[in-house]
Design an enzyme around this catalytic site. Structure first.
Site, PDB file in Angstrom:
ATOM      1  N   ASP A 201     -20.260   0.823  40.118  1.00  0.00           N
ATOM      2  CA  ASP A 201     -21.612   0.328  39.919  1.00  0.00           C
ATOM      3  C   ASP A 201     -22.667   1.375  40.291  1.00  0.00           C
ATOM      4  O   ASP A 201     -22.600   1.969  41.372  1.00  0.00           O
ATOM      5  CB  ASP A 201     -21.797  -0.913  40.797  1.00  0.00           C
ATOM      6  CG  ASP A 201     -23.031  -1.704  40.437  1.00  0.00           C
ATOM      7  OD1 ASP A 201     -23.110  -2.165  39.292  1.00  0.00           O
ATOM      8  OD2 ASP A 201     -23.920  -1.864  41.310  1.00  0.00           O
ATOM      9  N   GLU A 258     -20.782   3.822  36.243  1.00  0.00           N
ATOM     10  CA  GLU A 258     -21.967   3.277  35.585  1.00  0.00           C
ATOM     11  C   GLU A 258     -23.125   4.172  35.992  1.00  0.00           C
ATOM     12  O   GLU A 258     -23.480   4.246  37.169  1.00  0.00           O
ATOM     13  CB  GLU A 258     -22.226   1.833  36.008  1.00  0.00           C
ATOM     14  CG  GLU A 258     -23.292   1.192  35.154  1.00  0.00           C
ATOM     15  CD  GLU A 258     -24.116   0.141  35.873  1.00  0.00           C
ATOM     16  OE1 GLU A 258     -24.637  -0.745  35.200  1.00  0.00           O
ATOM     17  OE2 GLU A 258     -24.258   0.228  37.110  1.00  0.00           O
ATOM     18  N   HIS A 334     -22.027  -7.501  30.904  1.00  0.00           N
ATOM     19  CA  HIS A 334     -22.654  -8.648  31.577  1.00  0.00           C
ATOM     20  C   HIS A 334     -24.147  -8.453  31.846  1.00  0.00           C
ATOM     21  O   HIS A 334     -24.803  -9.362  32.341  1.00  0.00           O
ATOM     22  CB  HIS A 334     -21.923  -8.901  32.897  1.00  0.00           C
ATOM     23  CG  HIS A 334     -22.080  -7.748  33.836  1.00  0.00           C
ATOM     24  ND1 HIS A 334     -21.510  -6.512  33.584  1.00  0.00           N
ATOM     25  CD2 HIS A 334     -22.786  -7.600  34.985  1.00  0.00           C
ATOM     26  CE1 HIS A 334     -21.856  -5.673  34.543  1.00  0.00           C
ATOM     27  NE2 HIS A 334     -22.625  -6.301  35.404  1.00  0.00           N
ATOM     28  N   ASP A 335     -24.683  -7.253  31.579  1.00  0.00           N
ATOM     29  CA  ASP A 335     -26.112  -6.978  31.788  1.00  0.00           C
ATOM     30  C   ASP A 335     -26.894  -6.914  30.480  1.00  0.00           C
ATOM     31  O   ASP A 335     -28.102  -6.687  30.492  1.00  0.00           O
ATOM     32  CB  ASP A 335     -26.297  -5.613  32.475  1.00  0.00           C
ATOM     33  CG  ASP A 335     -25.790  -5.577  33.898  1.00  0.00           C
ATOM     34  OD1 ASP A 335     -25.740  -6.628  34.552  1.00  0.00           O
ATOM     35  OD2 ASP A 335     -25.435  -4.468  34.357  1.00  0.00           O
TER      36      ASP A 335
HETATM   37  O1  ISL Z   1     -32.497   0.453  35.168  1.00  0.00           O
HETATM   38  C1  ISL Z   1     -31.559   0.429  35.838  1.00  0.00           C
HETATM   39  C2  ISL Z   1     -31.331   1.574  36.752  1.00  0.00           C
HETATM   40  O2  ISL Z   1     -32.070   2.711  36.322  1.00  0.00           O
HETATM   41  C3  ISL Z   1     -30.670  -0.733  35.725  1.00  0.00           C
HETATM   42  O3  ISL Z   1     -30.403  -0.920  34.372  1.00  0.00           O
HETATM   43  C4  ISL Z   1     -29.369  -0.622  36.443  1.00  0.00           C
HETATM   44  O4  ISL Z   1     -28.691   0.516  36.095  1.00  0.00           O
HETATM   45  C5  ISL Z   1     -28.493  -1.749  36.160  1.00  0.00           C
HETATM   46  O5  ISL Z   1     -29.162  -2.926  36.417  1.00  0.00           O
HETATM   47  C6  ISL Z   1     -27.307  -1.611  37.065  1.00  0.00           C
HETATM   48  O6  ISL Z   1     -26.443  -2.675  36.889  1.00  0.00           O
HETATM   49  C7  ISL Z   1     -25.440  -2.823  37.827  1.00  0.00           C
HETATM   50  O7  ISL Z   1     -25.913  -2.880  39.149  1.00  0.00           O
HETATM   51  C8  ISL Z   1     -26.739  -4.003  39.480  1.00  0.00           C
HETATM   52  C9  ISL Z   1     -26.154  -5.324  39.011  1.00  0.00           C
HETATM   53  O8  ISL Z   1     -27.133  -6.322  39.077  1.00  0.00           O
HETATM   54  C10 ISL Z   1     -25.626  -5.242  37.595  1.00  0.00           C
HETATM   55  O9  ISL Z   1     -25.042  -6.444  37.204  1.00  0.00           O
HETATM   56  C11 ISL Z   1     -24.678  -4.092  37.548  1.00  0.00           C
HETATM   57  O10 ISL Z   1     -24.019  -3.976  36.319  1.00  0.00           O
HETATM   58  C12 ISL Z   1     -26.901  -3.998  40.974  1.00  0.00           C
HETATM   59  O11 ISL Z   1     -25.653  -3.969  41.593  1.00  0.00           O
END
Ligand code: ISL
Ligand code: CA
Length: 563
Positions: A201, A258, A334-335
């Site tokens: 993550d 990620e 999921h996002d």
């Molecule tokens: O803009 C972002 C960072 O520059 C966000 O898109 C971020 O990268 C994204 O939300 C990250 O997602 C992950 O971490 C989050 C969680 O809520 C998400 O579900 C997960 O996929 C925090 O742990």
């Protein structure tokens, strides 16, 4: 190129909370996943990526972890997890876990020992990022990705702590070697259980810039855009190399970072073929093209991604990483909104055909494809009409901030934007059949089932040989059988760069070539492509070909030519 096992594998992503409920509490769980392993096997995927299943107050869908070595009781217990792992392995499926270590939950023991402490000898204080107020305010202008400031004040110690996400998600201090070692030990502990890898993550955010400077602020925005200056920070590659030496290099795993804010140049460092860091990264560019650039609205919009931008971006990733680093391929997770609603056309007339077209376009590219649960049956966005229907904190907070506090948008507009982009679109329960609650649960689920479950569900898909499901099954089978899908060199068809309707590319290796032609519109279009004699039509999403040079709405054809 030496092939590594995860290079011709396909990943199926399971969001446990919404996959299958086994004990009638309206929430998916580990036993539910065990009961559905045969379904994933039938699809043909090789690896399951599980979103977080650890102990968590669930402020952010489990991305706020209170105990990295225990299972969230809502999902089951460690015996259930071990049973899931064992059963999956017996069926030839691997399990990749989610690693959420940019931050922990504020309920984690480490943070409970850290907050409120003024004891200089308390080692846990330095597990998180604490700073003194500046002129009675936050230490800098950083905003949280979930609205509001990225800092929360602790009365007792008189300092602020950093949280790039919710205030219940304090950022861990990766500059502290003890924090890193605790994390590496925990990863090795999971290795002992026999897991097959980690999805990491927001791993691009772990190394904060020195002295935490202010971030650029868009007009109308209350806070600075921290992501921009934090991503790919000064020590991120050093820390990942250390993780690689102490953990990853000891296991034959799949690892994917990620990496919000990653460029192809940076990706070549994270996912270099020399295997010194990770196997691959999730880049964000192609899922950000429909957002707003340089405005306070960020991702909130309802514009459609243009084919010109999408193709240029995907082609850039294919070309720039070729031979140097490995791509991950995804339309959704999921996002993100649902694939067919976002990039295709979810109107009943075109839903299936456009879902198949998108699947083919992605699955014939170079990289490891990820399928998000429900994508393989063409599940759609839910189109909520009221803010009270949402459960995701990102959506709820953004609504309050943009509509009620900053007055940047009228409510109706934000409701439209949420319908297009809210993360809850992906999180509605899996649609297994046409019975009440779509076979997901016997009771009302934690998030409503999409009312279209009577028409879109697994049972019907399995009974229809022309379903989106069987199309995905065929794509996976082809990837397993044809080396060119893994190793062929990607090129856009000449002149395709400026085509506003059709996406056409080739893959080439020494023995064969592939030609992929996809109509991204709901119109019939004519194109002359040089399809070589003796080419075999590998897969298509219409029953037949009426005219060689005519592509019907969302038609895709893939030809294989043996040299
Ligand atoms: O803009 C972002 C960072 O520059 C966000 O898109 C971020 O990268 C994204 O939300 C990250 O997602 C992950 O971490 C989050 C969680 O809520 C998400 O579900 C997960 O996929 C925090 O742990
Ligand atoms: Ca349950």
């Amino acid at each position: 190129m030496t092939k590594l096992w995860w290079q011709n594998a396909v990943v199926y992503q399971v969001y446990p909370k919404s996959f299958q409920d086994s004990n009638d509490d309206g929430i998916g769980d580990l036993r539910g996943i065990i009961n559905r392993l045969d379904y994933i096997k039938e699809l043909g995927a090789d690896i399951i990526w599980l979103n977080p299943i650890y102990k968590s107050p669930d402020i952010d869908g489990g991305y706020d972890i209170a105990d990295y070595q225990n299972i969230n009781p809502t999902f089951g217990n460690m015996d259930d997890f071990e049973c899931l792992l064992k059963t999956a392995h017996q069926k030839g499926l691997k399990i990749m876990m989610d690693l959420v270590v940019n931050h922990s939950s504020s309920d984690h023991e480490w943070f409970k020992k850290s907050i409120g402490s003024t004891d200089k000898n308390n080692k846990y204080r330095d597990y998180y990022v604490w700073r003194d107020p500046v002129d009675g305010h936050e230490p800098n202008n950083w905003g949280s990705f979930f609205s509001g400031p990225a800092w929360t004040f602790d009365e007792k110690s008189g300092q602020y702590y950093l949280h790039l996400f919710a205030k219940e998600q304090p950022d861990l201090n990766w500059d502290n070697p003890e924090v890193r070692n605790s994390i590496f030990d925990m990863m090795n502990w999971w290795a002992g259980k026999g897991i097959d890898g980690f999805r990491m993550d927001v791993i691009s955010l772990i190394s904060k810039p020195k002295d935490l400077p202010d971030a650029p602020k868009e007009e109308g925005a209350a806070y600075g855009n921290a992501g921009e200056i934090i991503a790919n920070g000064p020590h991120v590659h050093e820390y990942l190399k250390e993780m690689n030496q102490k953990v990853l290099s000891k296991h034959d795993w799949i690892t994917v970072g990620e990496t919000a804010g990653v460029t192809t140049e940076e990706a070549k460092r994270y996912a270099n073929m020399d295997e010194s860091e990770l196997n691959m990264v999730f880049q964000f560019e192609h899922v950000s093209l429909d957002g707003n650039k340089n405005t306070a609205l960020g991702k909130w919009s309802d514009t459609k991604t243009s084919l010109i931008d999408l193709r240029a971006n995907l082609a850039k990733w294919q070309k720039n990483l070729s031979g140097k680093a490995w791509n991950s391929l995804y339309w959704s997770n999921h996002d993100q909104p649902r694939t067919v609603s976002r990039f295709g056309n979810d109107a009943p007339k075109y839903r299936k055909v456009s879902a198949k077209m998108l699947a083919a376009v992605l699955h014939f590219m170079q990289g490891t494809p990820y399928i998000y649960q429900g994508e393989e049956i063409g599940m759609t966005n839910i189109y909520f009409t009221d803010i009270n229907q949402y459960r995701d904190l990102e959506s709820i907070n953004a609504y309050h901030e943009l509509v009620e506090q900053e007055h940047l948008l009228p409510s109706e507009t934000m409701i439209k934007y949420l319908a297009a982009h809210s993360r809850d679109n992906a999180r509605t329960p899996m649609q297994w059949n046409g019975t009440e609650n779509a076979g997901f649960s016997k009771v009302t689920p934690w998030l409503p089932v999409n009312p279209n479950y009577k028409l879109i569900n697994v049972k019907d898909a399995l009974n229809d040989k022309n379903s989106v499901f069987y199309f995905y099954q065929k794509l996976i089978k082809l990837r397993h059988e044809l080396p060119i899908i893994t190793d062929g060199v990607f090129n856009l068809v000449e002149g395709n760069e400026s085509d506003q309707e059709v996406f056409a590319y080739t893959r080439q290796n020494e023995e064969e070539s592939l030609l992929v032609i996809a109509n991204f519109t709901d119109k019939v279009v004519e194109r002359e492509y040089r399809v070589l004699d003796n080419s075999k039509l590998l897969i298509q999403n219409y029953k037949d070909i009426v005219k060689n040079n005519e592509l019907r709405p969302y038609e895709v054809r893939v030809y294989l030519y043996e040299k």
